[in-house]
Design a protein around this motif. Structure first.
Motif, PDB file in Angstrom:
ATOM      1  N   ASP A  54      46.268  30.551  48.616  1.00 50.63           N
ATOM      2  CA  ASP A  54      46.565  31.333  49.728  1.00 50.63           C
ATOM      3  C   ASP A  54      48.054  31.040  50.080  1.00 50.63           C
ATOM      4  O   ASP A  54      48.339  29.892  50.128  1.00 50.63           O
ATOM      5  CB  ASP A  54      45.661  30.910  50.906  1.00 50.63           C
ATOM      6  N   SER A  58      49.983  38.595  43.786  1.00 50.96           N
ATOM      7  CA  SER A  58      49.054  38.885  42.573  1.00 50.96           C
ATOM      8  C   SER A  58      47.983  37.617  42.530  1.00 50.96           C
ATOM      9  O   SER A  58      48.137  36.384  43.152  1.00 50.96           O
ATOM     10  CB  SER A  58      49.725  38.940  41.427  1.00 50.96           C
ATOM     11  N   SER A  59      46.822  38.091  42.104  1.00 51.11           N
ATOM     12  CA  SER A  59      45.750  37.050  41.908  1.00 51.11           C
ATOM     13  C   SER A  59      45.403  37.297  40.516  1.00 51.11           C
ATOM     14  O   SER A  59      45.507  38.299  39.847  1.00 51.11           O
ATOM     15  CB  SER A  59      44.346  37.360  42.856  1.00 51.11           C
ATOM     16  N   SER A 112      54.211  35.129  44.269  1.00 57.78           N
ATOM     17  CA  SER A 112      52.933  34.385  43.859  1.00 57.78           C
ATOM     18  C   SER A 112      53.327  33.348  42.752  1.00 57.78           C
ATOM     19  O   SER A 112      54.268  33.860  41.732  1.00 57.78           O
ATOM     20  CB  SER A 112      52.081  35.408  43.301  1.00 57.78           C
ATOM     21  N   ASN A 150      45.775  31.339  42.597  1.00 57.97           N
ATOM     22  CA  ASN A 150      45.436  31.868  43.501  1.00 57.97           C
ATOM     23  C   ASN A 150      45.299  31.149  45.215  1.00 57.97           C
ATOM     24  O   ASN A 150      44.435  31.324  45.753  1.00 57.97           O
ATOM     25  CB  ASN A 150      44.028  32.645  43.305  1.00 57.97           C
ATOM     26  N   THR A 186      42.351  36.904  37.708  1.00 60.87           N
ATOM     27  CA  THR A 186      40.851  37.170  37.493  1.00 60.87           C
ATOM     28  C   THR A 186      40.397  35.744  36.609  1.00 60.87           C
ATOM     29  O   THR A 186      41.304  34.941  35.909  1.00 60.87           O
ATOM     30  CB  THR A 186      40.482  38.248  36.892  1.00 60.87           C
ATOM     31  N   HIS A 242      51.478  30.683  39.933  1.00 60.11           N
ATOM     32  CA  HIS A 242      50.515  30.027  39.202  1.00 60.11           C
ATOM     33  C   HIS A 242      50.686  28.843  38.161  1.00 60.11           C
ATOM     34  O   HIS A 242      51.639  28.944  37.538  1.00 60.11           O
ATOM     35  CB  HIS A 242      49.489  31.166  38.753  1.00 60.11           C
TER      36      HIS A 242
END
Length: 237
Positions: A94, A140-141, A116, A92, A143, A118
């Motif tokens: 920025d 996308s992020s 995105s 996540n 959780t 990760h």
């Protein structure tokens, strides 16, 4: 099937590979595939540190992801490298920070159509042996639950590589990782040979190699050697 049921099934699938003489390359590819599925990513790549302390690409769900992992290593920048160095997830981040921290990597992932990225470490207590990148076409992020699931999958992979029967002697761990790296080279060569012979792309070629190995109860590396030498013909079903 609920997500919880699917997750339980995946852990059973991964645990079932942790037997004598399990196929390291196939195991790691299964890990990346299931991580993409459970974390709603579009591709994944995985790097491991070799016996000489150098990072190598060991698995990816697509050839595009493998190229991005290689780009990351060659340019010494990207979330997977930061994740490996710190032993902590890099998620996540920025978009502005991505461009500032990893400008060349950000340009390459954007050009490949990803928005995105990760990264999760492969670690066992204080030992970090690699990291996994997740690539997403949309912004996308993850959780907190997603990160927990992804890290649990990465932990399973780490345990699989550093089982009790191998960690007792460090030279056995080194031999296992070196054997996996040698297998990776053969498999990449076989993918190219099969792609040219069959007129398919490299991702399809790998899927054919893997399917043949599984259906015949053979190691991927053994099938790769046979394809390169021409003693085995692998065709689409």
């Amino acid at each position: 099937m609920s997500r919880e049921q699917r997750l339980a099934a995946v852990f059973v699938e991964l645990a079932d590979t942790l037997v004598a003489d399990f196929d390291v390359i196939d195991f790691l590819h299964t890990l990346t595939e299931r991580s993409v599925e459970l974390l709603h990513a579009d591709a994944a790549g995985l790097i491991l540190v070799d016996p000489q302390g150098k990072l190598q690409v060991l698995a990816s769900t697509t050839d595009q992801a493998r190229v991005l992992e290689l780009f990351e290593l060659q340019n010494s920048q990207g979330p997977c490298l930061d994740c490996f160095r710190t032993g902590r997830p890099v998620v996540n981040v920025d978009l502005a920070e991505v461009a500032a921290r990893w400008p060349r990597f950000q340009a390459a992932t954007t050009a490949a159509g990803f928005r995105s990225v990760h990264a999760l470490p492969l670690r066992l207590r204080g030992q970090v042996i690699g990291a996994m990148n997740l690539f997403c076409k949309d912004r996308s992020s993850l959780t907190d639950d997603d990160v927990s699931v992804g890290q649990a999958l990465a932990d399973v992979a780490t345990i699989g590589l550093l089982q009790e029967r191998t960690v007792r002697h460090s030279e056995i761990v080194a031999e296992q990782l070196q054997a996996a790296l040698n297998s990776r080279v053969l498999i990449e060569q076989a993918k190219g040979v099969l792609a040219e012979r069959s007129g398919v792309d490299v991702d399809e070629a790998f899927a054919l190699l893997r399917a043949y190995a599984r259906s015949n109860g053979s190691q991927l590396s053994a099938v790769a050697v046979a394809v390169i030498s021409g003693t085995v013909t692998v065709t689409a079903p």
